[in-house]
Design a protein around this motif. Structure first.
Motif, PDB file in Angstrom:
ATOM      1  N   ASN A  26     -40.553 -94.010 -83.650  1.00 12.66           N
ATOM      2  CA  ASN A  26     -40.099 -92.708 -83.186  1.00 12.66           C
ATOM      3  C   ASN A  26     -39.160 -92.777 -81.997  1.00 12.66           C
ATOM      4  O   ASN A  26     -38.400 -91.853 -81.745  1.00 12.66           O
ATOM      5  CB  ASN A  26     -41.301 -91.818 -82.846  1.00 12.66           C
ATOM      6  N   ASP A  27     -39.215 -93.877 -81.235  1.00  9.64           N
ATOM      7  CA  ASP A  27     -38.325 -94.013 -80.087  1.00  9.64           C
ATOM      8  C   ASP A  27     -36.866 -93.913 -80.508  1.00  9.64           C
ATOM      9  O   ASP A  27     -36.014 -93.475 -79.752  1.00  9.64           O
ATOM     10  CB  ASP A  27     -38.543 -95.358 -79.388  1.00  9.64           C
ATOM     11  N   THR A  36     -44.401 -91.548 -93.306  1.00 10.21           N
ATOM     12  CA  THR A  36     -43.938 -90.241 -93.788  1.00 10.21           C
ATOM     13  C   THR A  36     -43.381 -89.438 -92.629  1.00 10.21           C
ATOM     14  O   THR A  36     -42.311 -88.832 -92.717  1.00 10.21           O
ATOM     15  CB  THR A  36     -45.093 -89.474 -94.463  1.00 10.21           C
ATOM     16  N   ASN A  37     -44.097 -89.424 -91.530  1.00  4.90           N
ATOM     17  CA  ASN A  37     -43.646 -88.814 -90.284  1.00  4.90           C
ATOM     18  C   ASN A  37     -43.366 -89.940 -89.306  1.00  4.90           C
ATOM     19  O   ASN A  37     -44.296 -90.631 -88.880  1.00  4.90           O
ATOM     20  CB  ASN A  37     -44.718 -87.875 -89.727  1.00  4.90           C
ATOM     21  N   PRO A  38     -42.082 -90.174 -88.950  1.00  7.73           N
ATOM     22  CA  PRO A  38     -41.757 -91.334 -88.115  1.00  7.73           C
ATOM     23  C   PRO A  38     -42.425 -91.336 -86.751  1.00  7.73           C
ATOM     24  O   PRO A  38     -42.469 -92.368 -86.086  1.00  7.73           O
ATOM     25  CB  PRO A  38     -40.229 -91.259 -87.983  1.00  7.73           C
ATOM     26  N   GLY A  39     -42.972 -90.205 -86.334  1.00  3.26           N
ATOM     27  CA  GLY A  39     -43.602 -90.140 -85.032  1.00  3.26           C
ATOM     28  C   GLY A  39     -45.108 -90.271 -85.065  1.00  3.26           C
ATOM     29  O   GLY A  39     -45.762 -90.244 -84.024  1.00  3.26           O
ATOM     30  N   THR A  91     -28.156 -97.401 -77.590  1.00  4.62           N
ATOM     31  CA  THR A  91     -29.376 -97.498 -76.788  1.00  4.62           C
ATOM     32  C   THR A  91     -30.602 -97.507 -77.694  1.00  4.62           C
ATOM     33  O   THR A  91     -31.546 -98.274 -77.476  1.00  4.62           O
ATOM     34  CB  THR A  91     -29.459 -96.316 -75.799  1.00  4.62           C
ATOM     35  N   ARG A  92     -30.578 -96.685 -78.745  1.00  3.48           N
ATOM     36  CA  ARG A  92     -31.688 -96.659 -79.707  1.00  3.48           C
ATOM     37  C   ARG A  92     -31.800 -97.992 -80.448  1.00  3.48           C
ATOM     38  O   ARG A  92     -32.900 -98.474 -80.716  1.00  3.48           O
ATOM     39  CB  ARG A  92     -31.491 -95.513 -80.701  1.00  3.48           C
ATOM     40  N   ILE A  93     -30.657 -98.576 -80.783  1.00  7.97           N
ATOM     41  CA  ILE A  93     -30.657 -99.880 -81.445  1.00  7.97           C
ATOM     42  C   ILE A  93     -31.320-100.921 -80.543  1.00  7.97           C
ATOM     43  O   ILE A  93     -32.176-101.693 -80.983  1.00  7.97           O
ATOM     44  CB  ILE A  93     -29.212-100.313 -81.803  1.00  7.97           C
ATOM     45  N   ARG A  94     -30.932-100.945 -79.277  1.00  3.98           N
ATOM     46  CA  ARG A  94     -31.509-101.893 -78.319  1.00  3.98           C
ATOM     47  C   ARG A  94     -33.014-101.670 -78.164  1.00  3.98           C
ATOM     48  O   ARG A  94     -33.800-102.625 -78.191  1.00  3.98           O
ATOM     49  CB  ARG A  94     -30.799-101.741 -76.965  1.00  3.98           C
ATOM     50  N   ASN A  95     -33.434-100.403 -78.014  1.00  5.08           N
ATOM     51  CA  ASN A  95     -34.854-100.101 -77.844  1.00  5.08           C
ATOM     52  C   ASN A  95     -35.674-100.514 -79.067  1.00  5.08           C
ATOM     53  O   ASN A  95     -36.783-101.052 -78.943  1.00  5.08           O
ATOM     54  CB  ASN A  95     -35.054 -98.607 -77.571  1.00  5.08           C
TER      55      ASN A  95
END
Length: 204
Positions: free
Chosen positions: A119-120, A71-74, A36-40
């Motif tokens: 970040n998703d 550095t921070n993925p979010g 699901t993360r790959i698709r998103n």
């Protein structure tokens, strides 16, 4: 009439059975979540590429799509670099390196149109930007006012896969043609009649 509840033995048996079910289901559930993360991530990257192209046509000027690492993925801040393995992206006129936190602007460098963190995916996907040869790293593609690619060594393919190379995931790929078209495909599909087939499917 006396009501009867669960005995300790019945409770322990139930908990044991539940634990066994979880043990069996967890790997499958984990793979499903990663898929699901790959698709998103693939859809987010595709949206970024389409935004860059449509904005280039709308403005009638060169607009670039950059893969960037944070550095921070979010957090989309200035601690960023243009990177072929970045899952975040920036659409801008100039390179956003060390300036990803800048506000969108048509006058202030790097003249950002839109930006998005990776970040998703929660850091649970691997992204690889590549040239048309499928092996050399690439991180940037520039569209002109006609929606065509104008830079000499453009990002032509983005592979998105899961975090563990030993697990079989539903990998996805984005292909960008010289004419500027962007499509999502499945590198495992080999049937030439299947619209999900990539131009060059995976050999493995």
């Amino acid at each position: 009439m006396r009501e009867r509840g669960f005995s300790l033995i019945e409770l322990l048996v139930t908990i044991t059975v539940f634990a066994l079910i979880l043990t069996v289901a967890m790997p499958t559930l984990g793979t499903w979540m990663d898929n699901t993360r790959i698709r998103n991530t693939a859809e987010a990257l595709q949206n970024g590429l389409q935004t860059a192209r449509s904005e280039a046509v709308r403005r009638n000027q060169n607009i670039s799509f950059y893969l960037v690492s944070l550095t921070n993925p979010g957090v989309m801040d200035n601690n960023c670099s243009v990177s072929a393995t970045g899952s975040a992206w920036v659409v801008s006129v100039d390179s956003p390196a060390t300036k990803c936190g800048s506000a969108p602007s048509t006058t202030v460098a790097p003249k950002i149109v839109e930006a998005r963190t990776g970040n998703d995916a929660g850091g649970k996907v691997k992204v690889s930007g590549l040239l048309a040869d499928g092996t050399s790293a690439a991180e940037t593609v520039t569209f002109n006012g006609f929606g065509r690619i104008t830079n000499t060594s453009p990002l032509a393919r983005i592979d998105i896969k899961g975090p563990d190379d030993s697990v079989t995931y539903r990998k996805l790929r984005l292909e960008i043609t010289r004419a500027g078209a962007v499509r999502m495909c499945d590198p495992k599909v080999t049937d030439s009649t299947d619209p999900r087939k990539c131009t060059v499917p995976d050999a493995t």
